[in-house]
Design an enzyme around this catalytic site. Structure first.
Site, PDB file in Angstrom:
ATOM      1  N   ASP A  31      39.396 -43.046 -15.339  1.00  0.00           N
ATOM      2  CA  ASP A  31      38.434 -43.486 -16.348  1.00  0.00           C
ATOM      3  C   ASP A  31      37.654 -42.286 -16.872  1.00  0.00           C
ATOM      4  OD1 ASP A  31      36.177 -44.594 -17.737  1.00  0.00           O
ATOM      5  OD2 ASP A  31      36.426 -46.453 -16.605  1.00  0.00           O
ATOM      6  N   HIS A  48      39.470 -46.502 -19.889  1.00  0.00           N
ATOM      7  CA  HIS A  48      38.122 -46.973 -19.584  1.00  0.00           C
ATOM      8  C   HIS A  48      38.140 -48.456 -19.262  1.00  0.00           C
ATOM      9  CE1 HIS A  48      33.886 -47.172 -19.427  1.00  0.00           C
ATOM     10  NE2 HIS A  48      33.673 -47.678 -20.632  1.00  0.00           N
ATOM     11  N   SER A 101      31.360 -51.345 -18.200  1.00  0.00           N
ATOM     12  CA  SER A 101      30.718 -50.082 -18.519  1.00  0.00           C
ATOM     13  C   SER A 101      29.196 -50.204 -18.416  1.00  0.00           C
ATOM     14  CB  SER A 101      31.177 -49.632 -19.903  1.00  0.00           C
ATOM     15  OG  SER A 101      30.924 -48.270 -20.088  1.00  0.00           O
TER      16      SER A 101
END
Length: 540
Positions: free
Chosen positions: A481, A509, A261
């Site tokens: 996602d 995610h 991320s």
């Protein structure tokens, strides 16, 4: 491998405040706020079946463009100290980490880094890193991990990270500057955060808009009062310099790195800044490096909510007979919460904004999170808000004791140092433009006023990132996602020189913790140098 996925903490500003865009690419992220004469995106009490943006309230004063900069107080944040002996950068590069057990499987070491990298003979700050030592021979060096955020604790990630398949590496992570056990950002107390996170992030009238702006600006001042000059030295560029220092201190000539991320922004920026030190690098859940993607993060959450609604209807979950009916139920609930909060546990209430956080939080876990969301929505439909409130608390890192994790402070501090945003009016216009593209969540998302109202200036703008050294960077994107939409990974793989895209066809995610196929490709790259084939796809 264990079935639990690593929990990257790339969080929506709305899971730590209100629905916004999180990293500077996904967050650096935007958050809530008003533009008068157009308040937020749309009134949060819009008719539940409507997808068009209703008329906006008028006349609340819009703060002028330009951040409300404040004098930096002389407060010394915990962990800021004198530099090591010596002079210049050599006083830092000559440190010898002293490792000792800090949890069941993790060793920790405390080192110093310059508070201001341009002034290495000035004050220092403290960084705490951890490692899980390699158990297989030959040892291949250190593999650095970062969970995202910004503001996620690498030590927390490392404590539960599965080492199977990576036993030839010392797994190393760290709490970045401003986070956790390293020199932390300090802001408001827990009770103040409770009040802030419960505020209406999509104001319906002038009074709500002024209250939100005032609370957000006050939160920034509290962070400055508690953290002082640290807030001016907490950008991703600072963390990248810290990471290169740590690489050298563990004795590696090149950085091997797995970032999730917002951790993909750290990795990409490291590769661009230190291409000669960049080794094997995998970036999972890519952020929007250029802040110019054709898809906004809010649309990623809307897409994930659509997928939940389809599943829910197929399961005859009681929220609606088809996808559209389930989505209408969710929107109606969030609309009703504006005027009629629901009772939650411990005498607290589920407000509209906490309801939004409760809806989006389980979407991070993909299909694994859908039953929890279904049950919480069903409970809310029966007049009880405890389920959604518990999900919101999980997303906001609020413990059952009412105490918040460090990300509540470090998230806005880091992203707003990276962000160039200085206009509440521009944030409002952006939020309003997203409502037609996210008709369920958009009316409640509000605008990002956190960074336009932050009390310190932005860091210098980073140029276009593209260099990666002489080894390919592997970029992993998941089609469902919510927090880092798949399109971000496509863009990152295109923009970084010699990058290779791996597509995970799935929900949730990031992919490493949920896809055996992705894990196999990633581990083969780290262990054997096998670069995934162009067009590689994983469907598990």
């Amino acid at each position: 491998m264990t079935s639990s996925r690593p929990r990257p903490t790339a969080r929506l500003a709305g899971v730590v405040v209100v629905l916004v865009t999180l990293l500077a690419g996904c967050s650096a992220t935007p958050s809530p706020g008003p533009d008068r004469p157009s308040t937020a995106s749309t009134p949060s009490a819009a008719p539940s079946g409507s997808t068009a943006a209703p008329a906006l309230p008028s006349v609340a004063p819009t703060p002028p463009d330009g951040r409300p900069l404040q004098p930096v107080p002389a407060v010394v944040a915990p962990g800021i100290t004198d530099p090591p002996a010596g002079s210049g950068l050599g006083r830092y590069t000559g440190q010898k980490p002293d490792w000792s057990a800090c949890s069941r499987r993790v060793e920790c070491a405390t080192v110093s880094a310059p508070l201001d990298w341009s002034a290495p003979d000035g004050r220092a700050l403290t960084l705490v890193m951890g490692r899980v030592k390699a158990t297989a021979s030959p040892r291949l060096g250190s593999l650095f991990l970062n969970p995202g955020g910004p503001g996620g604790s690498g030590l927390n990630l490392l404590a539960g990270f599965p080492s199977e398949g990576l036993e030839h590496y010392d797994l190393v992570s760290w709490d970045p500057r401003g986070v956790g056990r390293s020199t932390p950002v300090r802001c408001s107390g827990d009770a103040s955060l409770d009040r802030l996170f419960a505020l209406d992030g999509s104001p319906d009238d002038d009074a709500e808009a002024v209250a939100l702006n005032s609370a957000v600006e006050g939160f920034g001042r509290d962070c400055l009062a508690g953290s002082g000059v640290l807030l001016e030295h907490i950008s991703t560029a600072d963390t990248v310099r810290d990471l290169d220092l740590l690489r050298g201190l563990v004795g590696d000539e090149r950085l091997s790195y797995l970032g999730f991320s917002y951790g993909t922004q750290i990795g990409a920026q490291y590769a661009d800044t230190f291409p000669e030190h960049t080794g094997a690098m995998v970036l999972d859940g890519a952020v929007d490096l250029g802040d110019d993607s054709r898809v906004d993060q809010l649309q990623g959450f809307e897409r994930a909510l659509d997928h939940f609604a389809t599943w829910c209807a197929q399961q005859r979950c009681g929220l609606g007979s088809d996808r559209a009916a389930v989505l209408a139920s969710v929107k109606r609930l969030l609309t009703d919460l504006d005027a009629h909060p629901l009772p939650g546990a411990g005498g607290r209430e589920l407000t509209q904004q906490l309801g939004v956080s409760g809806v989006v939080t389980p979407l991070y876990d993909g299909a694994d999170g859908w039953p929890r969301l279904r049950d919480a929505l069903d409970q809310a439909g029966r007049g009880q808000g405890a389920g959604l409130l518990a999900l919101a608390d999980s997303g906001n890192e609020r413990g059952r004791d009412g105490r918040y994790g460090s990300i509540a402070a470090s998230f806005p501090a880091i992203r707003c140092r990276d962000s160039q945003a200085e206009s509440v009016a521009a944030a409002d216009r952006r939020a309003a433009s997203l409502v037609p593209r996210a008709p369920v969540l958009g009316p409640f998302s509000g605008a990002d006023v956190y960074c336009p109202l932050w009390p310190v200036p932005p860091a210098p703008k980073t140029g276009r990132l593209h260099r990666v050294g002489d080894r390919p960077v592997v970029v992993v994107g998941t089609t469902g996602d919510p927090a880092t939409p798949y399109e971000y990974a496509v863009d990152m793989a295109r923009d970084l020189d010699s990058a290779v895209l791996v597509t995970h066809e799935g929900e949730g995610h990031t992919a490493y913790g949920s896809s055996a196929c992705v894990r196999g490709l990633v581990q083969a790259y780290f262990n054997d140098g096998r670069v995934p084939a162009l067009g590689a796809r994983c469907a598990d």
